[in-house]
Scaffold this motif. Structure first.
Motif, PDB file in Angstrom:
ATOM      1  N   TRP A 124       0.771  -1.301  -0.118  1.00 34.72           N
ATOM      2  CA  TRP A 124       0.019  -0.222   0.157  1.00 34.72           C
ATOM      3  C   TRP A 124       0.964   1.126   0.300  1.00 34.72           C
ATOM      4  O   TRP A 124       1.866   1.413   0.654  1.00 34.72           O
ATOM      5  CB  TRP A 124      -0.833   0.146   1.404  1.00 34.72           C
ATOM      6  N   ARG A 158       4.309   8.460  -6.894  1.00 39.23           N
ATOM      7  CA  ARG A 158       3.146   7.059  -6.674  1.00 39.23           C
ATOM      8  C   ARG A 158       1.989   6.906  -7.430  1.00 39.23           C
ATOM      9  O   ARG A 158       1.740   5.733  -7.163  1.00 39.23           O
ATOM     10  CB  ARG A 158       2.131   8.778  -4.789  1.00 39.23           C
ATOM     11  N   LEU A 163       0.863   3.127  -8.359  1.00 38.72           N
ATOM     12  CA  LEU A 163      -0.459   2.893  -8.799  1.00 38.72           C
ATOM     13  C   LEU A 163      -0.937   1.690 -10.415  1.00 38.72           C
ATOM     14  O   LEU A 163      -1.368   0.476 -10.480  1.00 38.72           O
ATOM     15  CB  LEU A 163      -1.282   3.263  -8.113  1.00 38.72           C
ATOM     16  N   ASP A 186      -0.514  -1.790  -4.226  1.00 36.47           N
ATOM     17  CA  ASP A 186      -1.254  -2.770  -4.715  1.00 36.47           C
ATOM     18  C   ASP A 186      -3.245  -1.190  -4.596  1.00 36.47           C
ATOM     19  O   ASP A 186      -3.672  -1.832  -5.261  1.00 36.47           O
ATOM     20  CB  ASP A 186      -2.070  -3.662  -4.279  1.00 36.47           C
ATOM     21  N   GLY A 187      -2.820  -0.810  -3.809  1.00 37.40           N
ATOM     22  CA  GLY A 187      -3.512   1.146  -3.310  1.00 37.40           C
ATOM     23  C   GLY A 187      -2.998   1.988  -2.760  1.00 37.40           C
ATOM     24  O   GLY A 187      -1.963   1.630  -2.092  1.00 37.40           O
ATOM     25  N   SER A 188      -3.858   2.812  -2.765  1.00 38.84           N
ATOM     26  CA  SER A 188      -3.289   4.075  -1.872  1.00 38.84           C
ATOM     27  C   SER A 188      -4.457   4.767  -1.185  1.00 38.84           C
ATOM     28  O   SER A 188      -6.047   5.199  -2.116  1.00 38.84           O
ATOM     29  CB  SER A 188      -2.504   4.804  -2.456  1.00 38.84           C
ATOM     30  N   GLY A 202      -5.482  -1.504  -6.292  1.00 40.89           N
ATOM     31  CA  GLY A 202      -5.608  -2.637  -7.940  1.00 40.89           C
ATOM     32  C   GLY A 202      -6.306  -3.839  -8.102  1.00 40.89           C
ATOM     33  O   GLY A 202      -6.534  -3.946  -7.216  1.00 40.89           O
TER      34      GLY A 202
END
Length: 547
Positions: free
Chosen positions: A59, A259, A263, A269-271, A523
């Motif tokens: 993350w 960042r 992604l 995988d995500g944020s 993601g």
């Protein structure tokens, strides 16, 4: 770390936009009310359920946490990690309601007493059982001036925290305070092992000492400047929130472009809190899915010096009317959100009736964009040619857009803006150290609330409160807020909060700009998280599994 702790959590939402668009604001003028945007997004309460567990999730977070010590966790990076490791007496849910947490129940036997029944069968990550004594020790840290807790204001009326039974803790206050219990779903209600806190000493909560809590994850490793890795705690008490992934890694990516690229490439995988200029890219990407959900933050300009030209209400009104807030929202937030004339979002009025909520937002002065009227106010105030100092920092393009747009508005109404750019750490100090605000007239914040009650916002602006940065004071406002604090009935309290909201709208201690949803990107390998600002306090990472 000094005794003036970082209180800037609500100030650091990074929404990024284009600087050129901010410069274009200088040419905007004319009359009329700002209208809500019509962005192409939908609010989502939940993402699809996972099809199964997943070994690991990576993350992206926009900055490294300052601390995992719950007494100092007052920022987005800190809390999005801590919420998965440590737990509070109550649980603040994604729909912004409170439910039992480490306390199975609470009672309010008299106006100045709160009694909590502590859950049994809960263990810390080292395997030792949770006790009432751990709760007392954890809460008492907020009362210790040597700790210097960022959440000390929550405990301002507390006279004692004591164990009053085998599994019972009683909090006694000097006067009725409806807000105390509502705050027990956040960091002010976190419980850690008393023995571990004592053992870790000055290293508690840092990359060396770490923490020992009761959440669905333990902290496996903190590599300073790089990442924090969490590991699933298999003996977690709440089987409904048993983590669906074995390890969860937070990677610190301060550069927004890096960042977003991570992604898009699948490197992470995500944020949370996606830079606004990247949203359309990610929406059209095959790398995953964009979601928007509940938020409690309003983007404001904090008036930090009422001794200068902004001490005149006519000048504050003129500045808000001179700012093209719709253009600013378009530039800084890509139109995702709405102009706000209040310092709260309707999402935090959930315990109020529909009629009370409607009344609180009806009849507020809309401060339409009207440069000619603003110029007239400035002239009446004798403020033509006076200087206004705006503090900003290189923490996101929205900081540039808002500072430059505000400067353009000041120029248009005959005043002299001066933008002072400071480091991110110096900007954070604006929220904790009065000396850092010396010579600064205003600065930008994205101020979120941490409890399901709008009164949290207006209590901040009472005379003499820590976060009343400009030392604004209004006797009528103070009286209304104090009465609301002592009112237990949610709707009656909300009626009083509505009065406070109208006074703040009339007096403008802070200038409201706009609000918008919380954003998250998942993601293509993962799903399960609720897109809500509750990620700051709810164990959201545990819900993520295989898509």
């Amino acid at each position: 770390m000094t005794e003036t702790r970082n209180r800037s959590a609500r100030a650091l939402a990074v929404l990024a936009g284009g600087v050129a668009a901010a410069l274009a604001l200088a040419g905007c003028s004319g009359a009329g009310s700002a209208k809500p945007s019509d962005p192409s997004y939908q609010l989502t309460a939940n993402t699809p359920k996972p099809s199964g567990d997943i070994d690991s999730v990576k993350w992206a977070v926009y900055a490294e946490p300052t601390s995992l010590d719950y007494a100092y966790a007052f920022d987005y990076p800190d809390n999005q990690v801590l919420s998965n490791v440590c737990e509070s007496l109550l649980r603040l849910n994604p729909d912004w309601t409170l439910s039992p947490g480490l306390a199975t129940s609470f009672s309010h036997p008299n106006p100045t007493t709160w009694v909590y029944e502590i859950r049994q069968g809960v263990t810390f990550h080292d395997g030792t059982p949770l006790t009432a004594a751990d709760v007392v020790a954890s809460m008492n840290r907020h009362l210790d001036p040597n700790v210097g807790s960022s959440w000390a204001d929550v405990y301002k009326y507390v006279t004692s925290v004591a164990q009053t039974g085998p599994n019972e803790v009683t909090v006694t206050e000097s006067q009725p305070d409806s807000q105390f219990n509502l705050s027990m779903g956040g960091d002010a209600g976190v419980v850690d092992s008393a023995a571990y806190i004592a053992k870790a000493g000055k290293n508690y909560g840092n990359s060396t000492g770490l923490v020992d809590c009761t959440g669905p994850y333990s902290v496996k490793q903190w590599q300073s400047g790089e990442s924090i890795t969490l590991e699933r705690y298999d003996n977690y008490w709440d089987k409904s929130l048993q983590a669906k992934n074995k390890t969860f890694s937070f990677v610190f990516l301060q550069d927004s472009t890096a960042r977003v690229n991570a992604l898009k490439s699948g490197a992470v995988d995500g944020s949370w809190m996606i830079p606004a200029e990247a949203i359309s890219q990610l929406q059209s990407s095959s790398a995953g899915s964009m979601y928007f959900g509940l938020n409690t933050a309003v983007n404001d300009l904090v008036i930090s010096d009422l001794q200068g030209p902004l001490g005149d209400l006519r000048v504050r009104k003129a500045l808000l009317m001179a700012i093209d807030r719709q253009g600013m929202l378009q530039a800084a937030g890509k139109g995702i959100g709405s102009i706000s004339n209040a310092l709260t979002t309707q999402s935090v009025w959930s315990e109020a009736s529909a009629a009370t909520t409607k009344a609180a937002f009806t009849g507020l002065n809309p401060y339409p964009h009207d440069v000619a009227a603003a110029k007239k106010l400035v002239k009446e105030a004798g403020a033509e040619g006076k200087q206004v100092v705006i503090a900003t920092a290189p923490m996101g393009n929205d900081f540039n857009i808002i500072s430059q747009g505000t400067a353009a508005a000041l120029t248009e109404i005959g005043m002299k803006p001066k933008i002072v750019t400071v480091t991110p750490s110096q900007f954070s100090a604006l929220f904790s150290d009065p000396s850092a605000r010396k010579g600064i007239d205003l600065f930008y914040t994205s101020w979120y609330l941490s409890s399901p009650d709008p009164l949290e916002m207006y209590a901040v602006l009472q005379t003499g409160q820590f976060s009343n940065y400009g030392n604004w004071s209004d006797p009528e406002f103070d009286k209304v807020v104090q009465e609301a604090i002592a009112t237990q009935d949610p709707d009656q309290r909300a009626l009083l909060s509505g009065k406070a909201q109208k006074i703040a709208n009339e007096q403008l201690p802070w200038l409201p700009l706009y609000d918008g949803p919380m954003s998250v990107f998942l993601g293509k390998k993962i799903t399960g998280v609720a897109p809500s600002v509750a990620f700051l306090y709810y164990p959201w990472a545990a819900t993520i599994g295989k898509r």
